[in-house]
Scaffold this motif. Structure first.
Motif, PDB file in Angstrom:
ATOM      1  N   ASP A   1      37.721 -28.641  82.480  1.00 20.98           N
ATOM      2  CA  ASP A   1      38.261 -28.936  83.816  1.00 20.98           C
ATOM      3  C   ASP A   1      39.079 -27.738  84.289  1.00 20.98           C
ATOM      4  OD1 ASP A   1      39.049 -30.219  86.137  1.00 20.98           O
ATOM      5  OD2 ASP A   1      40.615 -31.407  85.154  1.00 20.98           O
ATOM      6  N   PRO A   2      38.429 -26.584  84.479  1.00 15.25           N
ATOM      7  CA  PRO A   2      39.162 -25.368  84.810  1.00 15.25           C
ATOM      8  C   PRO A   2      39.907 -25.416  86.141  1.00 15.25           C
ATOM      9  CG  PRO A   2      36.805 -25.023  85.118  1.00 15.25           C
ATOM     10  CD  PRO A   2      36.964 -26.348  84.426  1.00 15.25           C
ATOM     11  N   ASP A   3      39.508 -26.301  87.051  1.00 16.55           N
ATOM     12  CA  ASP A   3      40.195 -26.383  88.342  1.00 16.55           C
ATOM     13  C   ASP A   3      41.640 -26.836  88.180  1.00 16.55           C
ATOM     14  OD1 ASP A   3      37.950 -25.540  89.642  1.00 16.55           O
ATOM     15  OD2 ASP A   3      37.306 -27.535  90.279  1.00 16.55           O
ATOM     16  N   ARG A   4      41.892 -27.723  87.220  1.00 13.96           N
ATOM     17  CA  ARG A   4      43.258 -28.218  87.012  1.00 13.96           C
ATOM     18  C   ARG A   4      43.921 -27.643  85.769  1.00 13.96           C
ATOM     19  NH1 ARG A   4      42.275 -34.661  87.868  1.00 13.96           N
ATOM     20  NH2 ARG A   4      40.773 -34.178  86.237  1.00 13.96           N
ATOM     21  N   ASP A   5      43.119 -27.319  84.770  1.00 18.24           N
ATOM     22  CA  ASP A   5      43.697 -26.906  83.495  1.00 18.24           C
ATOM     23  C   ASP A   5      43.988 -25.411  83.461  1.00 18.24           C
ATOM     24  OD1 ASP A   5      43.850 -29.413  82.466  1.00 18.24           O
ATOM     25  OD2 ASP A   5      41.975 -29.305  81.350  1.00 18.24           O
ATOM     26  N   THR A   6      45.210 -25.086  83.854  1.00 23.69           N
ATOM     27  CA  THR A   6      45.687 -23.716  83.794  1.00 23.69           C
ATOM     28  C   THR A   6      46.002 -23.359  82.340  1.00 23.69           C
ATOM     29  OG1 THR A   6      47.992 -24.405  84.034  1.00 23.69           O
ATOM     30  CG2 THR A   6      46.733 -23.991  86.073  1.00 23.69           C
ATOM     31  N   PRO A   7      46.247 -22.091  82.045  1.00 24.69           N
ATOM     32  CA  PRO A   7      46.674 -21.726  80.690  1.00 24.69           C
ATOM     33  C   PRO A   7      47.912 -22.499  80.248  1.00 24.69           C
ATOM     34  CG  PRO A   7      45.975 -19.764  81.855  1.00 24.69           C
ATOM     35  CD  PRO A   7      45.964 -20.888  82.862  1.00 24.69           C
ATOM     36  N   ASP A   8      48.888 -22.684  81.161  1.00 26.45           N
ATOM     37  CA  ASP A   8      50.090 -23.448  80.804  1.00 26.45           C
ATOM     38  C   ASP A   8      49.737 -24.896  80.463  1.00 26.45           C
ATOM     39  OD1 ASP A   8      51.813 -21.330  81.104  1.00 26.45           O
ATOM     40  OD2 ASP A   8      52.385 -21.833  83.165  1.00 26.45           O
TER      41      ASP A   8
ATOM     42  N   ALA B   1      50.048 -27.914  72.265  1.00 29.46           N
ATOM     43  CA  ALA B   1      51.295 -27.881  71.491  1.00 29.46           C
ATOM     44  C   ALA B   1      51.795 -29.290  71.202  1.00 29.46           C
ATOM     45  CB  ALA B   1      52.346 -27.084  72.248  1.00 29.46           C
ATOM     46  N   ASN B   2      51.557 -30.212  72.110  1.00 29.43           N
ATOM     47  CA  ASN B   2      51.980 -31.601  71.903  1.00 29.43           C
ATOM     48  C   ASN B   2      51.118 -32.321  70.870  1.00 29.43           C
ATOM     49  OD1 ASN B   2      54.149 -31.609  73.714  1.00 29.43           O
ATOM     50  ND2 ASN B   2      52.828 -32.066  75.464  1.00 29.43           N
ATOM     51  N   ILE B   3      49.900 -31.824  70.656  1.00 31.71           N
ATOM     52  CA  ILE B   3      49.002 -32.454  69.687  1.00 31.71           C
ATOM     53  C   ILE B   3      49.246 -31.911  68.283  1.00 31.71           C
ATOM     54  CG2 ILE B   3      46.601 -32.827  69.005  1.00 31.71           C
ATOM     55  CD1 ILE B   3      47.373 -34.358  71.514  1.00 31.71           C
ATOM     56  N   HIS B   4      49.309 -30.581  68.160  1.00 32.44           N
ATOM     57  CA  HIS B   4      49.490 -29.961  66.843  1.00 32.44           C
ATOM     58  C   HIS B   4      49.976 -28.521  67.030  1.00 32.44           C
ATOM     59  CE1 HIS B   4      48.560 -28.464  62.785  1.00 32.44           C
ATOM     60  NE2 HIS B   4      48.510 -29.743  62.414  1.00 32.44           N
ATOM     61  N   PRO B   5      50.922 -28.072  66.195  1.00 36.47           N
ATOM     62  CA  PRO B   5      51.454 -26.712  66.362  1.00 36.47           C
ATOM     63  C   PRO B   5      50.412 -25.612  66.169  1.00 36.47           C
ATOM     64  CG  PRO B   5      52.236 -27.729  64.322  1.00 36.47           C
ATOM     65  CD  PRO B   5      51.618 -28.814  65.138  1.00 36.47           C
ATOM     66  N   LYS B   6      49.338 -25.903  65.444  1.00 39.38           N
ATOM     67  CA  LYS B   6      48.300 -24.898  65.230  1.00 39.38           C
ATOM     68  C   LYS B   6      47.195 -24.957  66.268  1.00 39.38           C
ATOM     69  CE  LYS B   6      46.528 -23.636  61.413  1.00 39.38           C
ATOM     70  NZ  LYS B   6      45.794 -23.588  60.116  1.00 39.38           N
ATOM     71  N   MET B   7      47.189 -25.982  67.103  1.00 39.65           N
ATOM     72  CA  MET B   7      46.065 -26.139  68.025  1.00 39.65           C
ATOM     73  C   MET B   7      46.028 -25.010  69.054  1.00 39.65           C
ATOM     74  SD  MET B   7      44.821 -29.424  70.284  1.00 39.65           S
ATOM     75  CE  MET B   7      44.128 -30.232  68.831  1.00 39.65           C
ATOM     76  N   VAL B   8      44.837 -24.440  69.230  1.00 42.14           N
ATOM     77  CA  VAL B   8      44.621 -23.380  70.211  1.00 42.14           C
ATOM     78  C   VAL B   8      44.041 -23.999  71.468  1.00 42.14           C
ATOM     79  CG1 VAL B   8      43.358 -21.255  70.723  1.00 42.14           C
ATOM     80  CG2 VAL B   8      44.245 -21.663  68.411  1.00 42.14           C
ATOM     81  N   GLY B   9      44.719 -23.828  72.606  1.00 45.98           N
ATOM     82  CA  GLY B   9      44.234 -24.341  73.880  1.00 45.98           C
ATOM     83  C   GLY B   9      43.536 -23.245  74.665  1.00 45.98           C
ATOM     84  N   LEU B  10      42.349 -23.550  75.198  1.00 43.20           N
ATOM     85  CA  LEU B  10      41.568 -22.554  75.929  1.00 43.20           C
ATOM     86  C   LEU B  10      41.080 -23.125  77.255  1.00 43.20           C
ATOM     87  CD1 LEU B  10      39.340 -21.274  72.979  1.00 43.20           C
ATOM     88  CD2 LEU B  10      41.360 -20.139  73.922  1.00 43.20           C
TER      89      LEU B  10
END
Length: 205
Positions: free
Chosen positions: A111-118, A125-134
């Motif tokens: 959902d790139p229209d709403r999902d910014t890098p932040d 970060a709320n799911i797991h400290p190691k999780m990489v969000g892209l």
């Protein structure tokens, strides 16, 4: 029949059997991960991608997949499925860590229209400290989705609270190997940990 003739006949038979095996097996080497799989995987899945991480940096699959990784395609506004699946993946990562295996959970937004890098950064970060969000541009996300043969389709975007239909597989990818298997939603953290450990051990042999 002389011994020489018998030996020649035996060699010919072995060559014929070997040739038949090579043809019927497609000429492919034995699957080193056969004991880890629960079913056959049809077609090519996975491959190179270029996306944007939570820091706004453009990264490739080589930058992200530096150790065994569990990759999930979803979106941060997802009301129930994505949070459940990604938490399940995080639980599997923790179970593996207890056994001495280091695995990275990866979340790719469709959902790139709403999902910014932040947005993907906060979600991960709320799911797991190691999780990489892209995330990424619409083109980058589409290319990554097509590489992993995932499905997604946004509903009416005139509604700011629109939902996105999407597939819900989690993909296990190993560095230097690539995609090796996938997990359905029904898989428990324990089942995921067991199978992932099997693949990691097999890759080390």
């Amino acid at each position: 029949m002389t011994r020489l003739a018998a030996l020649s006949a035996s060699v010919a038979i072995l060559a014929l059997v070997g040739g038949v095996w090579f043809i019927t097996s497609g000429g492919k080497p034995e699957d080193a991960f056969a004991q880890c799989r629960q079913g056959a995987v049809a077609g090519e899945i996975g491959g190179p991608f270029e996306l944007v991480n939570a820091q706004g940096q453009t990264v490739t699959d080589a930058d992200v997949i530096t150790e065994p990784s569990l990759i999930y395609f979803g979106y941060t506004f997802c009301p129930d499925v994505c949070p459940f699946d990604t938490v399940r993946n995080a639980d599997a990562v923790d179970l593996l860590a207890e056994r001495g295996y280091s695995v990275t959970p990866v979340f790719v937004s469709i959902d790139p229209d709403r999902d910014t890098p932040d947005a993907v950064g906060d979600f991960s970060a709320n799911i797991h400290p190691k999780m990489v969000g892209l995330t990424g541009s619409a083109e980058q996300v589409k290319a990554a989705s097509q590489a992993y043969r995932t499905y997604y389709n946004a509903q009416d975007k005139s509604d700011e609270y629109y939902l996105v239909d999407h597939s819900t597989f989690t993909y296990l990818v190993l560095p230097e190997v690539g995609f090796v298997d996938y997990f359905r939603r029904e898989a428990t953290p324990q089942e995921m940990a067991d199978r992932t450990a099997c693949f990691i051990d097999a890759s080390a042999q």
